[in-house]
Write an enzyme that holds these catalytic residues in place. Structure first.
Site, PDB file in Angstrom:
ATOM      1  N   LYS A  52     -57.200  96.108  27.461  1.00 40.37           N
ATOM      2  CA  LYS A  52     -56.029  95.738  28.250  1.00 40.37           C
ATOM      3  C   LYS A  52     -55.353  94.508  27.642  1.00 40.37           C
ATOM      4  O   LYS A  52     -54.123  94.430  27.547  1.00 40.37           O
ATOM      5  CB  LYS A  52     -56.448  95.477  29.705  1.00 40.37           C
ATOM      6  CG  LYS A  52     -56.746  96.763  30.460  1.00 40.37           C
ATOM      7  CD  LYS A  52     -57.534  96.563  31.745  1.00 40.37           C
ATOM      8  CE  LYS A  52     -57.881  97.945  32.322  1.00 40.37           C
ATOM      9  NZ  LYS A  52     -58.792  97.894  33.470  1.00 40.37           N
ATOM     10  N   GLN A  96     -61.154  94.044  37.583  1.00 42.00           N
ATOM     11  CA  GLN A  96     -61.865  95.154  36.937  1.00 42.00           C
ATOM     12  C   GLN A  96     -63.002  95.648  37.841  1.00 42.00           C
ATOM     13  O   GLN A  96     -63.783  94.849  38.360  1.00 42.00           O
ATOM     14  CB  GLN A  96     -62.415  94.699  35.577  1.00 42.00           C
ATOM     15  CG  GLN A  96     -63.040  95.814  34.757  1.00 42.00           C
ATOM     16  CD  GLN A  96     -62.052  96.893  34.350  1.00 42.00           C
ATOM     17  OE1 GLN A  96     -60.890  96.613  34.058  1.00 42.00           O
ATOM     18  NE2 GLN A  96     -62.497  98.140  34.337  1.00 42.00           N
ATOM     19  N   ASP A 119     -52.779  98.084  39.717  1.00 38.46           N
ATOM     20  CA  ASP A 119     -53.708  99.218  39.776  1.00 38.46           C
ATOM     21  C   ASP A 119     -53.267 100.246  40.824  1.00 38.46           C
ATOM     22  O   ASP A 119     -53.712 101.393  40.798  1.00 38.46           O
ATOM     23  CB  ASP A 119     -55.116  98.727  40.169  1.00 38.46           C
ATOM     24  CG  ASP A 119     -56.076  98.670  38.991  1.00 38.46           C
ATOM     25  OD1 ASP A 119     -55.895  99.446  38.044  1.00 38.46           O
ATOM     26  OD2 ASP A 119     -57.016  97.852  39.044  1.00 38.46           O
TER      27      ASP A 119
HETATM   28  N1  GUN Z   1     -62.650 100.685  36.419  1.00 37.22           N
HETATM   29  C1  GUN Z   1     -62.524 101.968  35.997  1.00 37.22           C
HETATM   30  N2  GUN Z   1     -61.244 102.357  36.086  1.00 37.22           N
HETATM   31  C2  GUN Z   1     -60.557 101.318  36.570  1.00 37.22           C
HETATM   32  C3  GUN Z   1     -59.176 101.106  36.867  1.00 37.22           C
HETATM   33  O1  GUN Z   1     -58.316 101.985  36.720  1.00 37.22           O
HETATM   34  N3  GUN Z   1     -58.853  99.870  37.331  1.00 37.22           N
HETATM   35  C4  GUN Z   1     -59.772  98.911  37.534  1.00 37.22           C
HETATM   36  N4  GUN Z   1     -59.355  97.754  38.015  1.00 37.22           N
HETATM   37  N5  GUN Z   1     -61.052  99.066  37.268  1.00 37.22           N
HETATM   38  C5  GUN Z   1     -61.428 100.263  36.788  1.00 37.22           C
END
Ligand code: GUN
Length: 282
Positions: A52, A96, A119
Site C-alpha cells: 500500500k 490493517q 476501506d
Molecule cells: N486484510 C485483508 N484484506 C483487507 C482489506 O481489504 N482491508 C484491511 N484494512 N485489512 C485487510
C-alpha cells in the site's frame, strides 16, 4: 480464453491517478494522504501494508504508515484514530486487519470518520452501499467491478454466483453485482449442492480461501471466473481458490493468481483516497 491481467489494468489506472496527482499539485494546496495503521507482526499484513505504501509512492500520494507492537491497546488505537480523524491533512484511514484478539474490530472500524473510511467498512458506508447510495466502496469488490467493465462485460440479466460471504468481499461484491442488474446468489460453506449452484453461473466469484477448490466441474462453459483467493498449494506456490489449469480451457475469461484481483485492490484503495480527498476539498 481471456486471461484478465489485473496487473496490467491496475498499472494503467495507477498511471492515470499519477497524472491526476500532478494536476492536483498545481490546483490544490496539498496532495491526498493515506494513513495506514498496522498492529502486531502478522506476516501477510506486513506485506500488504508495504504494498500500500509503495502504491502511494508510485502515484505521488503522501502515506503515513504507523506500526505498533502486538501489545498496543484498543484504547490507544481508538485515541490514535481520533487524532487522524481530526487531522485535516489526512484523507484516508486504513486499519490493517486482522487485529490482535484483544482489540474489538467492530469498535475500531466504527471509530473511523466515514468520510475517511477508504476501506468502506464503516457501518455508515455499508448502509449506503446497501441502499445503492454513493459511498466509499470496499476495494476488492470495487476492483472486480472495474475488471468486468474493462473487458466490456455487461452484468445485466446475468447469473452471478459468489462463493463466500465475508464482509470484505462476498457480501459487498454481491450487492454491487445486484446494483448492476445481475441475478445474484451468495453461496457459502453450508450451501447444499454447491457444484450445481456454481454451474449456473455466468460469472463465478470465488472468495473462500481454499486452494484450488473450484475445478472445471464447478464451471459452466464460457463463464467468467474471478478468483479472489490468495493461498499456497501443496508445493507452497501462490494459488487462488480456482484450479486455473483445470478450468482455463472452459472459460470465457479468468483472473490469474497472482496478477489478477490482488493488484486491483491496492489501486482501488488509491482511487478511494483520491475520492475522499476531493470530498474533503469541497
Ligand atoms: N486484510 C485483508 N484484506 C483487507 C482489506 O481489504 N482491508 C484491511 N484494512 N485489512 C485487510
Amino acid at each position: 480464453m481471456m486471461r484478465i491481467s489485473g496487473k496490467d489494468i491496475s498499472l494503467k489506472i495507477k498511471d492515470e491517478i499519477k497524472e491526476e496527482i500532478e494536476k492536483i499539485k498545481v490546483h490544490y494546496p496539498r496532495v491526498p494522504q493515506l494513513a495506514v495503521i498496522l498492529v502486531g507482526d502478522n506476516q501477510a499484513s506486513q506485506t500488504y501494508v508495504r504494498n500500500k505504501e509503495r502504491g502511494c509512492q508510485y502515484v505521488g500520494m503522501d502515506s503515513l504508515v504507523i506500526r505498533h507492537e502486538e501489545s498496543f491497546t484498543e484504547e490507544q488505537l481508538l485515541a490514535e484514530i481520533e487524532m487522524l480523524n481530526q487531522n485535516d491533512q489526512v484523507d484516508g484511514i486504513l486499519v490493517q486487519l486482522p487485529l490482535p484478539r484483544h482489540i474489538c474490530e467492530d469498535r475500531v472500524l466504527e471509530a473511523i470518520d466515514p468520510s475517511k473510511d477508504v476501506d468502506g467498512f464503516h457501518p455508515a458506508n455499508v448502509a449506503r452501499l446497501f441502499l445503492g447510495q454513493h459511498s466509499l466502496v470496499p476495494c476488492t469488490p470495487k476492483g472486480m467491478m472495474v475488471l468486468l467493465d474493462q473487458i466490456g462485460y455487461d452484468l445485466t440479466g446475468k447469473e452471478v454466483v459468489v462463493v463466500g460471504r465475508s464482509h470484505i468481499v462476498g457480501k459487498p461484491v454481491a450487492l454491487l453485482c445486484l446494483q448492476s442488474n445481475a441475478t445474484v446468489t451468495i453461496a457459502h460453506s453450508h450451501t447444499e449442492n454447491l457444484k450445481e449452484v456454481c454451474q449456473r453461473a455466468d460469472v463465478l466469484i470465488a472468495a473462500v480461501g481454499k486452494a484450488k477448490m473450484i475445478n472445471s466441474d464447478y464451471v459452466k462453459d464460457g463463464a467468467v471466473v474471478l478468483d479472489v483467493g490468495i493461498n499456497r498449494d501443496d508445493n507452497n506456490k501462490l494459488c487462488g481458490d480456482v484450479d486455473y489449469e483445470d478450468v482455463k480451457d472452459k472459460v470465457y475469461a479468468i483472473t490469474p493468481v497472482p496478477g489478477g484481483i490482488g493488484p486491483m485492490t491496492i489501486t482501488m484503495l488509491l482511487k478511494n483516497t483520491l475520492e475522499a480527498f476531493y470530498n474533503h476539498m469541497k
